[in-house]
Enzyme design. Structure first.
Site, PDB file in Angstrom:
ATOM      1  CG  LEU A 526      -1.937  -1.137   1.314  1.00 16.45           C
ATOM      2  CD1 LEU A 526      -2.653  -1.095   2.646  1.00 16.45           C
ATOM      3  CD2 LEU A 526      -2.927  -1.058   0.179  1.00 16.45           C
ATOM      4  N   GLY A 527       2.038   1.176   0.563  1.00 13.26           N
ATOM      5  CA  GLY A 527       2.891   2.355   0.648  1.00 13.26           C
ATOM      6  C   GLY A 527       4.150   2.045   1.421  1.00 13.26           C
ATOM      7  N   PRO A 533       7.505  -0.804   5.040  1.00 14.76           N
ATOM      8  CG  PRO A 533       7.736  -2.827   3.891  1.00 14.76           C
ATOM      9  CD  PRO A 533       8.443  -1.925   4.868  1.00 14.76           C
ATOM     10  CG  ASP A 645       6.362  11.310  11.372  1.00 15.33           C
ATOM     11  OD1 ASP A 645       6.738  12.305  10.724  1.00 15.33           O
ATOM     12  OD2 ASP A 645       6.514  10.148  10.976  1.00 15.33           O
TER      13      ASP A 645
END
Length: 825
Positions: A526-527, A533, A645
């Protein structure tokens, strides 16, 4: 009937205006050609007769500049899709450009100063008034000679860029030295040549390759007359229906395809992915059929010589049977680029008095394989192909495929992949002792039986010993480790309930998560976060999940994982992602979340194709949702949590585009009597970090507010804050009173202009340099909901660049501390 004079005058004026508006026939009739006497300027275009393609000047969508390029794009779709660019290296910085036929008969592009920026640059032994240019229905732009039956002197199909259209060719020409390849754009907003190319490689058996800076990063495997036999598994008819590859076996190759629709093409994107897409009228978007590479094993040479890559196994790389890692330490550490070496030498490499009596080598059969690179051709038939290899001591493997014939390999075998639907049988040469003869099988069976019996006895003894000691199960020990962290961060009054609640958090087995994600297949990825990951998975009961697999090289270890589990397991809010469980086995660290089908906010904001999905009302709702989630973290939950973050990629979207804050690995829990804290380890993402945190290690609620402000400005503009360029631009247009230059054209509407301006105003308040000047999240929520009407003027934002952080300029720090580790991601 008499017409009043005033009416007649108005009629004449309207008639004259109509005449002037059609002074250029192209604007009224949509002509498809240019002649010497009919050049076109920046405001005019050519339209092919079918109305599919248009040619003229354009500016790439979402570009921060107003540079003008000449190119070809699809006309009847709402998403700008450029398939060819002429002046890719020499854009025009204004609208003075002209496209014309020059005095020497070539098609040229000039700027307002009549400087030549691009030309077809062919020798034409005719007068200029006998050449003309036409945009064909196929999307091909042709320069033709009227005096010679329309001879084609030049065509864009012979000069491809990033897109391969139907009937277009890629290939090599040994006679002219031409090599027609696709070339990627430098970025999605910059059409200048990028780092990636794709085309045919003139091997013994032709293959399709993608290169990065002329170094292969993917290859298709050889062409067998119908298909490239190393393609990823797919149900698509890619390269099966309508594709044609011609070769004269002397260095001239050509690959092309035909299909009924022109709304179909292959594209090489700026990240090096080659994908096929066709236009879906019902979806009003491009539908991606196949993307290459699609798994981690598609990367060229992923596993090194004499190793096989399988996307279905963990780890993906293993040495071929009969081979062992050259360096076990590197191999076990996940570095599979080193060689695998033979366990036993081949017959022709041994002395005649070898212990096996000099028995002949044999072949190990591997099925459904992407065969190695650098195959050589043999004229042997299928029956004689093995013998040809055995008779040559340097031959290490062979394969036979109808449509290709006998292929043999010498030396190392590089870039092998297993379990492919289009793969073939590959036979690798090994020593006789490595073969599964009857004797070897007998020995193996006997050893296996004895081994199982021994293990069974040991297991029984260990089980009896464990029953006497009554230890806690592994799951409970892991839960206890996590609970101790939770207990240290929370009040004593909550310990009992926290422990009970935390023990309910599922601890998944690694194999369950590996199976659910198809062994962490690249097609399920997904990313990529800063710590590793994220993959899509499906549990046996059918529930869809997102699995974050912490990378060993990421810097996030057990402490960060435990921190995230502790923080998020105690939070329940509509705008926070839900944690379903975790896994800690050996070196593996994984977190399991609810699956967000729309992925992350940045995937929409900064994608030219997807950002149109986010209209203004949707974007405003996303802003409010992020603020509500952050307000819950800061004030409304039982814990006061600083995220540290917050960024667009950490905002996930559910099926209704409702935002959910995720990734709490860096979050910090504040005791009730503290407002801020220092750290000697500054971790975060450049562009979102507040100045006091980036350069002084000081973080508080106001550092999260700074990140929130950056996100608000990114949502309004559709641009990423790279090196604080967005903040500088926003501040500049705000002071000039011209914020329309900041607003994403996709959402700009005068109906919403006041509301958009308010959001820019709030965003600038959040990114002010001094933390005390920034509003709290509660105030931001009130401003967005218009409960606070009187909004103060913002002060100058903090323009923090990567260099600022790397230089550790402590003079600008509010809190003077020594920073020993600055980690950006």
């Amino acid at each position: 009937m008499l017409v009043p004079m005033s009416t007649r005058r108005r009629f004449l004026v309207l008639l004259l205006l109509a005449g002037f508006s059609c002074f250029s026939p192209r604007l009224c009739l949509g002509e498809d050609r240019i002649t010497f006497s009919t050049p076109i300027n920046d405001s005019e275009t050519l339209l092919c007769q079918s109305g599919v393609f248009r040619f003229g000047f354009f500016t790439p969508e979402n570009s921060t500049t107003r540079l003008r390029y000449v190119g070809i794009w699809y006309d009847k779709i709402p998403i700008q899709t450029v398939v060819w660019v002429a002046n890719k290296d020499t854009p025009i910085n204004d609208t003075s450009g002209i496209i014309s036929i020059s005095n020497d008969g070539n098609l040229v592009v000039n700027d307002g100063r009549n400087r030549l920026l691009w030309s077809t640059n062919v020798k034409i032994p005719v007068a200029p008034n006998v050449t003309w240019v036409q945009l064909m229905n196929s999307g091909n732009l042709r320069l033709q000679d009227k005096s010679n039956n329309g001879e084609i002197l030049w065509e864009s199909f012979k000069h491809p860029y990033n897109s391969l259209l139907p009937r277009m060719e890629l290939g090599t020409d040994a006679r002219t030295g031409e090599n027609l390849r696709l070339t990627s754009w430098k970025s999605y907003q910059d059409p200048s040549p990028g780092n990636y190319t794709a085309g045919l490689a003139d091997f013994t058996f032709p293959e399709l390759l993608v290169w990065k800076n002329n170094v292969p990063i993917w290859r298709s495997g050889p062409w067998n007359g119908q298909v490239f036999i190393g393609l990823p598994n797919t149900d698509s008819l890619l390269f099966l229906d309508g594709f044609n590859l011609n070769s004269d076996n002397q260095g001239t190759l050509s690959l092309s395809y035909t299909i009924d629709s022109f709304m179909y093409h292959f594209n090489l994107d700026p990240d090096g992915a080659l994908y096929q897409r066709d236009w879906s009228a019902s979806m009003r978007g491009w539908r991606i059929g196949v993307s290459i590479p699609s798994t981690t094993c598609d990367a060229y040479g992923r596993c090194g010589p004499f190793a096989i890559c399988s996307s279905r196994e963990v780890p993906p790389c293993k040495c071929v049977k009969g081979f062992v890692p050259k360096n076990n330490i590197e191999w076990n550490g996940g570095n599979w680029s080193n060689d695998c070496v033979r366990r036993a030498p081949l017959q022709c490499e041994r002395q005649s008095n070898a212990s096996d009596g000099g028995k002949e080598d044999g072949f190990l059969k591997l099925q459904k394989m992407k065969v190695p690179i650098s195959a050589e051709q043999s004229l042997a038939n299928e029956n004689n192909c093995p013998k040809v290899c055995l008779d040559n001591c340097s031959c290490t493997a062979y394969a036979y495929e109808r449509g290709i014939g006998c292929m043999i390999w010498s030396g190392s075998l590089v870039d092998m992949q297993s379990d492919l639907s289009n793969g073939i049988d590959l036979y690798i040469r090994v020593a006789h002792s490595e073969l599964d003869t009857h004797r070897n099988r007998t020995i193996i069976i006997a050893a296996s039986v004895l081994g199982v019996a021994f293990i069974a006895v040991v297991c029984v003894l260990l089980a009896c010993r464990k029953l006497r000691k009554h230890p806690a199960p592994k799951k409970d020990r892991t839960a206890e480790l996590l609970f101790k962290k939770m207990e240290a961060l929370t009040s004593g009054n909550e310990s009992a309930s926290n422990q009970a609640k935390f023990k309910e958090l599922p601890l998944f087995q690694f194999q369950v998560l590996a199976t659910s994600t198809d062994n962490f297949s690249l097609r399920n990825k997904l990313g990529q976060g800063g710590f590793g990951p994220v993959y899509k998975g499906k549990l046996p009961e059918g529930q869809e999940i997102a699995v974050k697999r912490l990378s060993r090289a990421s810097g996030q270890g057990l402490e960060e994982l435990v921190n995230e589990v502790v923080v998020i397991s105690k939070l329940q809010h509509r705008n926070l992602v839900k944690l379903l469980g975790c896994c800690i086995e050996d070196e593996e660290r994984l977190l399991v979340y609810e699956y967000m089908p729309k992925k992350s906010l940045d995937a929409y904001l900064f994608d030219p194709l997807k950002q149109k999905i986010l209209n203004w009302r949707t974007r405003f709702n996303i802003m409010e949702g992020i603020c509500r989630g952050l307000l819950y973290l800061h004030r409304d939950s039982r814990l006061r949590i600083i995220h540290r973050d917050l960024k667009a990629s950490n905002i996930l979207l559910d099926e209704n585009l409702i935002p959910k804050i995720s990734d709490f690995g860096l979050a910090r829990i504040f005791p009730g009597n503290e407002d801020e804290a220092n750290t000697r380890r500054v971790v975060g993402t450049y562009g979102y970090m507040s100045p006091e945190y980036a350069m002084g290690g000081l973080f508080s609620e106001k550092s999260d507010v700074f990140s929130l402000g950056v996100i608000l400005l990114e949502i309004v503009s559709g641009r990423k804050n790279s090196n604080s360029t967005l903040l500088a631009h926003a501040w500049s247009v705000w002071n000039e009173g011209e914020i329309n230059g900041l607003i994403d054209p996709v959402i700009f509407d005068q109906v919403f202009e006041k509301e958009i301006r308010k959001c820019v105003h709030i965003g600038l308040l959040c990114v002010q340099e001094a933390a005390n000047d920034r509003p709290s999240v509660a105030t931001v929520c009130s401003m967005l909901s218009s409960k606070i009407a009187d909004i103060p003027e913002p002060k100058q934002p903090a323009f923090i660049s990567t260099n600022d952080v790397n230089n550790n300029d402590l003079k600008a720090s509010i809190n003077i501390v020594t920073i020993t580790d600055v980690i950006g991601r």
